[in-house]
Write an enzyme that holds these catalytic residues in place. Structure first.
Site, PDB file in Angstrom:
ATOM      1  N   ARG A 131      20.570  25.749   1.016  1.00  0.00           N
ATOM      2  CA  ARG A 131      20.569  24.728  -0.036  1.00  0.00           C
ATOM      3  C   ARG A 131      21.967  24.222  -0.323  1.00  0.00           C
ATOM      4  O   ARG A 131      22.142  23.073  -0.759  1.00  0.00           O
ATOM      5  CB  ARG A 131      19.886  25.261  -1.299  1.00  0.00           C
ATOM      6  CG  ARG A 131      18.369  25.352  -1.152  1.00  0.00           C
ATOM      7  CD  ARG A 131      17.708  25.754  -2.451  1.00  0.00           C
ATOM      8  NE  ARG A 131      18.107  27.073  -2.890  1.00  0.00           N
ATOM      9  CZ  ARG A 131      17.593  28.217  -2.432  1.00  0.00           C
ATOM     10  NH1 ARG A 131      16.641  28.187  -1.514  1.00  0.00           N
ATOM     11  NH2 ARG A 131      18.010  29.373  -2.880  1.00  0.00           N
ATOM     12  N   GLU A 180      19.811  41.993  -3.229  1.00  0.00           N
ATOM     13  CA  GLU A 180      19.120  42.890  -4.158  1.00  0.00           C
ATOM     14  C   GLU A 180      18.639  44.140  -3.412  1.00  0.00           C
ATOM     15  O   GLU A 180      18.784  45.258  -3.876  1.00  0.00           O
ATOM     16  CB  GLU A 180      17.945  42.153  -4.785  1.00  0.00           C
ATOM     17  CG  GLU A 180      17.778  42.491  -6.227  1.00  0.00           C
ATOM     18  CD  GLU A 180      16.781  41.580  -6.905  1.00  0.00           C
ATOM     19  OE1 GLU A 180      16.526  40.478  -6.394  1.00  0.00           O
ATOM     20  OE2 GLU A 180      16.247  42.011  -7.938  1.00  0.00           O
TER      21      GLU A 180
HETATM   22  P1  AMP Z   1      24.011  35.522  -5.290  1.00  0.00           P
HETATM   23  O1  AMP Z   1      24.615  35.955  -3.996  1.00  0.00           O
HETATM   24  O2  AMP Z   1      23.265  36.606  -6.005  1.00  0.00           O
HETATM   25  O3  AMP Z   1      25.004  34.808  -6.186  1.00  0.00           O
HETATM   26  O4  AMP Z   1      22.868  34.488  -4.938  1.00  0.00           O
HETATM   27  C1  AMP Z   1      23.202  33.200  -4.636  1.00  0.00           C
HETATM   28  C2  AMP Z   1      22.359  32.641  -3.534  1.00  0.00           C
HETATM   29  O5  AMP Z   1      20.981  32.992  -3.654  1.00  0.00           O
HETATM   30  C3  AMP Z   1      22.431  31.135  -3.602  1.00  0.00           C
HETATM   31  O6  AMP Z   1      22.607  30.658  -2.281  1.00  0.00           O
HETATM   32  C4  AMP Z   1      21.117  30.714  -4.201  1.00  0.00           C
HETATM   33  O7  AMP Z   1      20.598  29.639  -3.476  1.00  0.00           O
HETATM   34  C5  AMP Z   1      20.203  31.909  -4.128  1.00  0.00           C
HETATM   35  N1  AMP Z   1      19.655  32.333  -5.427  1.00  0.00           N
HETATM   36  C6  AMP Z   1      19.942  33.465  -6.097  1.00  0.00           C
HETATM   37  N2  AMP Z   1      19.233  33.578  -7.219  1.00  0.00           N
HETATM   38  C7  AMP Z   1      18.495  32.449  -7.302  1.00  0.00           C
HETATM   39  C8  AMP Z   1      17.540  31.957  -8.248  1.00  0.00           C
HETATM   40  N3  AMP Z   1      17.216  32.637  -9.356  1.00  0.00           N
HETATM   41  N4  AMP Z   1      16.969  30.762  -8.001  1.00  0.00           N
HETATM   42  C9  AMP Z   1      17.290  30.067  -6.888  1.00  0.00           C
HETATM   43  N5  AMP Z   1      18.157  30.483  -5.960  1.00  0.00           N
HETATM   44  C10 AMP Z   1      18.762  31.664  -6.146  1.00  0.00           C
END
Ligand code: AMP
Length: 174
Positions: free
Chosen positions: A62, A99
């Site tokens: 995205r 996660e």
């Molecule tokens: P993080 O590494 O946990 O910061 O997750 C970021 C990545 O996961 C980004 O590329 C987002 O597109 C996706 N992502 C994480 N959480 C969400 C969420 N609640 N809704 C949509 N996309 C998410």
């Protein structure tokens, strides 16, 4: 015309996707609306204009949708940061925690030259693991990460703590 409140209203909350307990922030209604899409790109571009960056790095998938139009609008280069095994040339890799388990992102080793300034764009800052891996890759290339910009930030996950020393901009906070 569109504004950030209208964009915020257009983001669709999808409970329990992709796994139970996650409230997924679905940006497809924003992308499908010409005014919302254009305003999103313009507002992200405003965060980056004047910072002296020469390139925008987008994080698959995205992040690509937002980063590439911002780069084109500002007359900058676009650099893809992709999941493992997708880039055809010589790569550098960074692992990061999800996660459950781990993932790896990669960059072409000649994507940017040492000392060049780059901004990272993605749709969501959640735990910050993905963005931190992107910062690590760009620093392996000896590029200077001027900032990371996001359409939205899930502040309750405190992703900023994983990005020490990186300026963070987000258009919407939850
Ligand atoms: P993080 O590494 O946990 O910061 O997750 C970021 C990545 O996961 C980004 O590329 C987002 O597109 C996706 N992502 C994480 N959480 C969400 C969420 N609640 N809704 C949509 N996309 C998410």
């Amino acid at each position: 015309m569109s504004d950030i409140n209208a964009i915020r209203s257009a983001i669709r909350d999808v409970p329990d996707f992709p796994t139970p307990g996650v409230l997924f922030k679905d940006i497809t209604p924003v992308l499908a609306d010409p005014a919302h899409f254009h305003t999103t790109i313009r507002l992200l571009a405003e965060k980056i204009a004047g910072t002296g960056v020469t390139h925008i790095a987008g994080i698959e998938a995205r992040g690509f949708i937002l980063a590439a139009p911002v780069a084109a609008l500002l007359g900058l280069g676009f650099i893809p940061i992709r999941k493992k095994g997708k880039l055809p040339w010589k790569t550098m890799s960074a692992e990061y925690a999800l996660e459950y388990g781990e993932a790896t992102v990669e960059i072409h080793e000649d994507a940017i030259r040492p000392g060049e300034k780059v901004a990272i764009i993605d749709d969501v800052l959640a735990t910050g693991g993905t963005a931190a891996a992107a910062v690590k890759l760009l620093r392996l290339c000896e590029a200077e990460v001027a900032l990371a910009a996001f359409l939205m930030e899930l502040t309750f996950l405190d992703g900023r703590k994983n990005l020490p020393g990186t300026r963070i901009e987000s258009l919407i906070s939850y």
